[in-house]
Design a protein around this motif. Structure first.
Motif, PDB file in Angstrom:
ATOM      1  N   UNK A 137       0.818  -1.220   0.000  1.00  0.00           N
ATOM      2  CA  UNK A 137       0.000   0.000   0.000  1.00  0.00           C
ATOM      3  C   UNK A 137       0.842   1.255   0.000  1.00  0.00           C
ATOM      4  N   UNK A 138       1.939   1.227   0.739  1.00  0.00           N
ATOM      5  CA  UNK A 138       2.857   2.357   0.769  1.00  0.00           C
ATOM      6  C   UNK A 138       3.486   2.554  -0.610  1.00  0.00           C
ATOM      7  N   UNK A 139       3.890   1.454  -1.246  1.00  0.00           N
ATOM      8  CA  UNK A 139       4.459   1.559  -2.593  1.00  0.00           C
ATOM      9  C   UNK A 139       3.440   2.152  -3.551  1.00  0.00           C
ATOM     10  N   UNK A 140       2.210   1.677  -3.487  1.00  0.00           N
ATOM     11  CA  UNK A 140       1.168   2.202  -4.362  1.00  0.00           C
ATOM     12  C   UNK A 140       0.967   3.702  -4.153  1.00  0.00           C
ATOM     13  N   UNK A 141       0.895   4.124  -2.908  1.00  0.00           N
ATOM     14  CA  UNK A 141       0.717   5.552  -2.602  1.00  0.00           C
ATOM     15  C   UNK A 141       1.866   6.393  -3.140  1.00  0.00           C
ATOM     16  N   UNK A 142       3.073   5.896  -2.955  1.00  0.00           N
ATOM     17  CA  UNK A 142       4.249   6.654  -3.414  1.00  0.00           C
ATOM     18  C   UNK A 142       4.307   6.704  -4.940  1.00  0.00           C
ATOM     19  N   UNK A 143       3.958   5.604  -5.601  1.00  0.00           N
ATOM     20  CA  UNK A 143       3.941   5.601  -7.068  1.00  0.00           C
ATOM     21  C   UNK A 143       2.886   6.567  -7.605  1.00  0.00           C
ATOM     22  N   UNK A 144       1.758   6.656  -6.911  1.00  0.00           N
ATOM     23  CA  UNK A 144       0.659   7.515  -7.374  1.00  0.00           C
ATOM     24  C   UNK A 144       0.996   8.994  -7.314  1.00  0.00           C
ATOM     25  N   UNK A 145       2.045   9.356  -6.615  1.00  0.00           N
ATOM     26  CA  UNK A 145       2.483  10.753  -6.638  1.00  0.00           C
ATOM     27  C   UNK A 145       2.891  11.159  -8.047  1.00  0.00           C
ATOM     28  N   UNK A 146       3.402  10.218  -8.837  1.00  0.00           N
ATOM     29  CA  UNK A 146       3.811  10.499 -10.220  1.00  0.00           C
ATOM     30  C   UNK A 146       2.954   9.781 -11.252  1.00  0.00           C
ATOM     31  N   UNK A 147       2.333   8.674 -10.846  1.00  0.00           N
ATOM     32  CA  UNK A 147       1.502   7.866 -11.732  1.00  0.00           C
ATOM     33  C   UNK A 147       0.162   7.644 -11.041  1.00  0.00           C
ATOM     34  N   UNK A 148      -0.815   8.539 -11.227  1.00  0.00           N
ATOM     35  CA  UNK A 148      -2.064   8.515 -10.465  1.00  0.00           C
ATOM     36  C   UNK A 148      -2.870   7.220 -10.558  1.00  0.00           C
ATOM     37  N   UNK A 149      -2.687   6.428 -11.601  1.00  0.00           N
ATOM     38  CA  UNK A 149      -3.455   5.200 -11.756  1.00  0.00           C
ATOM     39  C   UNK A 149      -2.699   3.961 -11.263  1.00  0.00           C
ATOM     40  N   UNK A 150      -1.503   4.124 -10.745  1.00  0.00           N
ATOM     41  CA  UNK A 150      -0.674   2.985 -10.336  1.00  0.00           C
ATOM     42  C   UNK A 150      -1.387   2.123  -9.303  1.00  0.00           C
ATOM     43  N   UNK A 151      -1.142   0.816  -9.387  1.00  0.00           N
ATOM     44  CA  UNK A 151      -1.712  -0.130  -8.426  1.00  0.00           C
ATOM     45  C   UNK A 151      -0.668  -1.200  -8.119  1.00  0.00           C
ATOM     46  N   UNK A 152      -0.713  -1.708  -6.897  1.00  0.00           N
ATOM     47  CA  UNK A 152       0.181  -2.782  -6.469  1.00  0.00           C
ATOM     48  C   UNK A 152      -0.678  -3.884  -5.864  1.00  0.00           C
ATOM     49  N   UNK A 153      -0.512  -5.093  -6.372  1.00  0.00           N
ATOM     50  CA  UNK A 153      -1.241  -6.259  -5.874  1.00  0.00           C
ATOM     51  C   UNK A 153      -0.230  -7.282  -5.378  1.00  0.00           C
ATOM     52  N   UNK A 154      -0.550  -7.960  -4.302  1.00  0.00           N
ATOM     53  CA  UNK A 154       0.364  -8.929  -3.689  1.00  0.00           C
ATOM     54  C   UNK A 154      -0.167 -10.341  -3.912  1.00  0.00           C
ATOM     55  N   UNK A 155       0.718 -11.217  -4.327  1.00  0.00           N
ATOM     56  CA  UNK A 155       0.403 -12.643  -4.401  1.00  0.00           C
ATOM     57  C   UNK A 155       1.439 -13.364  -3.560  1.00  0.00           C
ATOM     58  N   UNK A 156       0.971 -14.161  -2.629  1.00  0.00           N
ATOM     59  CA  UNK A 156       1.882 -14.897  -1.759  1.00  0.00           C
ATOM     60  C   UNK A 156       1.379 -16.314  -1.608  1.00  0.00           C
ATOM     61  N   UNK A 157       2.204 -17.255  -1.988  1.00  0.00           N
ATOM     62  CA  UNK A 157       1.875 -18.656  -1.810  1.00  0.00           C
ATOM     63  C   UNK A 157       2.561 -19.173  -0.565  1.00  0.00           C
TER      64      UNK A 157
END
Length: 96
Positions: A42-62
């Motif tokens: 979520x922090x990465x997504x927020x920081x990316x959105x400062x320059x890329x407003x549509x950015x999204x980060x999804x986590x997959x963990x097995x």
């Protein structure tokens, strides 16, 4: 394309799948943020959105595997360019 990562392993994240992988500025920003201080997807997504407003980060963990973070510049898979897979060396147990 697989790129070896020299960043810190403080989040248990070993693999980033960055899409599109043909945007070197976006790829470098995502790599740098993870290597130098983001505390969660979520922090990465927020920081990316400062320059890329549509950015999204999804986590997959097995179970028994490190998390893979899928990082999307457009908030979803883009066919503009292939994804870039960045693999970090193992440096300890993953964060649960």
């Amino acid at each position: 394309m697989v790129v070896q990562w020299a960043g810190r392993d403080h989040l248990g994240v070993r693999v980033l799948m960055i899409n599109p992988g043909n945007d070197p500025t976006f790829v470098r920003l995502a790599e740098d943020l993870v290597a130098h201080g983001v505390t969660s997807a979520g922090d990465l997504e927020s920081r990316l959105r400062e320059q890329y407003p549509q950015a999204a980060v999804r986590v997959r963990s097995l179970e028994g595997d490190e998390a893979t973070w899928y990082v999307y510049r457009e908030g979803r898979w883009s066919t503009d360019g292939l994804a870039r897979r960045i693999v970090r060396p193992r440096q300890g147990p993953p964060l649960l």
